[in-house]
Design a protein around this motif. Structure first.
Motif, PDB file in Angstrom:
ATOM      1  N   UNK A   1      39.129  13.747 -32.147  1.00  0.00           N
ATOM      2  CA  UNK A   1      39.921  12.676 -31.567  1.00  0.00           C
ATOM      3  C   UNK A   1      41.392  12.976 -31.826  1.00  0.00           C
ATOM      4  N   UNK A   2      42.178  13.039 -30.758  1.00  0.00           N
ATOM      5  CA  UNK A   2      43.589  13.372 -30.870  1.00  0.00           C
ATOM      6  C   UNK A   2      44.472  12.139 -30.976  1.00  0.00           C
TER       7      UNK A   2
ATOM      8  N   UNK B   1      40.152   7.316 -25.556  1.00  0.00           N
ATOM      9  CA  UNK B   1      41.280   8.031 -26.145  1.00  0.00           C
ATOM     10  C   UNK B   1      41.283   9.497 -25.735  1.00  0.00           C
ATOM     11  N   UNK B   2      42.243  10.241 -26.265  1.00  0.00           N
ATOM     12  CA  UNK B   2      42.308  11.676 -26.010  1.00  0.00           C
ATOM     13  C   UNK B   2      41.374  12.386 -26.977  1.00  0.00           C
TER      14      UNK B   2
ATOM     15  N   UNK C   1      40.951  19.373 -23.403  1.00  0.00           N
ATOM     16  CA  UNK C   1      40.736  17.933 -23.339  1.00  0.00           C
ATOM     17  C   UNK C   1      39.533  17.614 -22.471  1.00  0.00           C
ATOM     18  N   UNK C   2      38.760  16.629 -22.888  1.00  0.00           N
ATOM     19  CA  UNK C   2      37.650  16.135 -22.079  1.00  0.00           C
ATOM     20  C   UNK C   2      38.226  15.086 -21.136  1.00  0.00           C
ATOM     21  N   UNK C   3      37.976  15.254 -19.852  1.00  0.00           N
ATOM     22  CA  UNK C   3      38.489  14.338 -18.834  1.00  0.00           C
ATOM     23  C   UNK C   3      37.349  13.415 -18.392  1.00  0.00           C
ATOM     24  N   UNK C   4      37.544  12.100 -18.492  1.00  0.00           N
ATOM     25  CA  UNK C   4      36.498  11.179 -18.022  1.00  0.00           C
ATOM     26  C   UNK C   4      36.298  11.318 -16.510  1.00  0.00           C
ATOM     27  N   UNK C   5      35.044  11.490 -16.072  1.00  0.00           N
ATOM     28  CA  UNK C   5      34.760  11.691 -14.648  1.00  0.00           C
ATOM     29  C   UNK C   5      33.740  10.708 -14.090  1.00  0.00           C
ATOM     30  N   UNK C   6      33.000  10.041 -14.958  1.00  0.00           N
ATOM     31  CA  UNK C   6      31.864   9.243 -14.500  1.00  0.00           C
ATOM     32  C   UNK C   6      32.262   8.164 -13.500  1.00  0.00           C
ATOM     33  N   UNK C   7      33.302   7.421 -13.774  1.00  0.00           N
ATOM     34  CA  UNK C   7      33.718   6.342 -12.885  1.00  0.00           C
ATOM     35  C   UNK C   7      34.065   6.821 -11.493  1.00  0.00           C
ATOM     36  N   UNK C   8      34.789   7.927 -11.406  1.00  0.00           N
ATOM     37  CA  UNK C   8      35.133   8.486 -10.090  1.00  0.00           C
ATOM     38  C   UNK C   8      33.889   9.000  -9.384  1.00  0.00           C
ATOM     39  N   UNK C   9      33.021   9.663 -10.138  1.00  0.00           N
ATOM     40  CA  UNK C   9      31.823  10.244  -9.527  1.00  0.00           C
ATOM     41  C   UNK C   9      30.888   9.164  -8.988  1.00  0.00           C
TER      42      UNK C   9
END
Length: 154
Positions: free
Chosen positions: A90-91, A140-141, A16-24
């Motif tokens: 897309x899952x 989405x996932x 799975x691709x995990x969104x990281x931009x907002x946290x970074x």
């Protein structure tokens, strides 16, 4: 349509691709850097515009980014310095935002807030700029599949 995700992370098929931009972008250490703080402030304006006028669209802060077509993915990866390109699946059903990422380059200039608000509207409404390059965002996932390594000669 075939979509591709570019990253420096080596991933395995089905991961799975995990969104990281907002946290970074909002990490306290980054806010001590003037350039990254300006980027954070721009993203907060974009998020404000999205919430007020495009609330059904995915947020840039918690989305997965990808491009359409392998050639576009290669161009993007080379320009941004990424090592790998993955085809994606897309899952779950999800809303996909189609936006011209060139608006982001324009918004990186020293601009007044009102100018950035106008650029954010252009971005979220799907308006294309003179140097249009489409990016796609999803909350989405999404998983990766085939990996394409970029060589310096590419």
């Amino acid at each position: 349509m075939s979509y591709f995700h570019a990253t420096n992370k080596k991933m395995i098929n089905g991961e799975l691709i995990i969104p990281k931009y907002g946290r970074a972008i909002s990490h306290q250490q980054n806010l001590n850097n003037a350039h990254l703080r300006a980027q954070y402030n721009k993203e907060m304006i974009f998020e404000e515009v999205r919430k007020e006028s495009y609330s059904a669209m995915p947020s840039r802060l918690d989305s997965i980014y990808f491009v359409e077509g392998l050639e576009n993915a290669r161009k993007y990866a080379i320009e941004k310095g990424y090592k790998y390109i993955y085809s994606v699946t897309f899952l779950t059903s999800c809303r996909i935002l189609t936006a011209d990422m060139s608006w982001l380059d324009i918004s990186n200039k020293q601009l007044k807030k009102d100018d950035i608000v106008e650029i954010a509207h252009n971005y979220f409404s799907g308006k294309n700029s003179e140097n249009c390059f489409w990016e796609y965002l999803s909350n989405g996932k999404v998983s990766v599949h085939e990996k394409f390594e970029l060589q310096e000669s590419e």
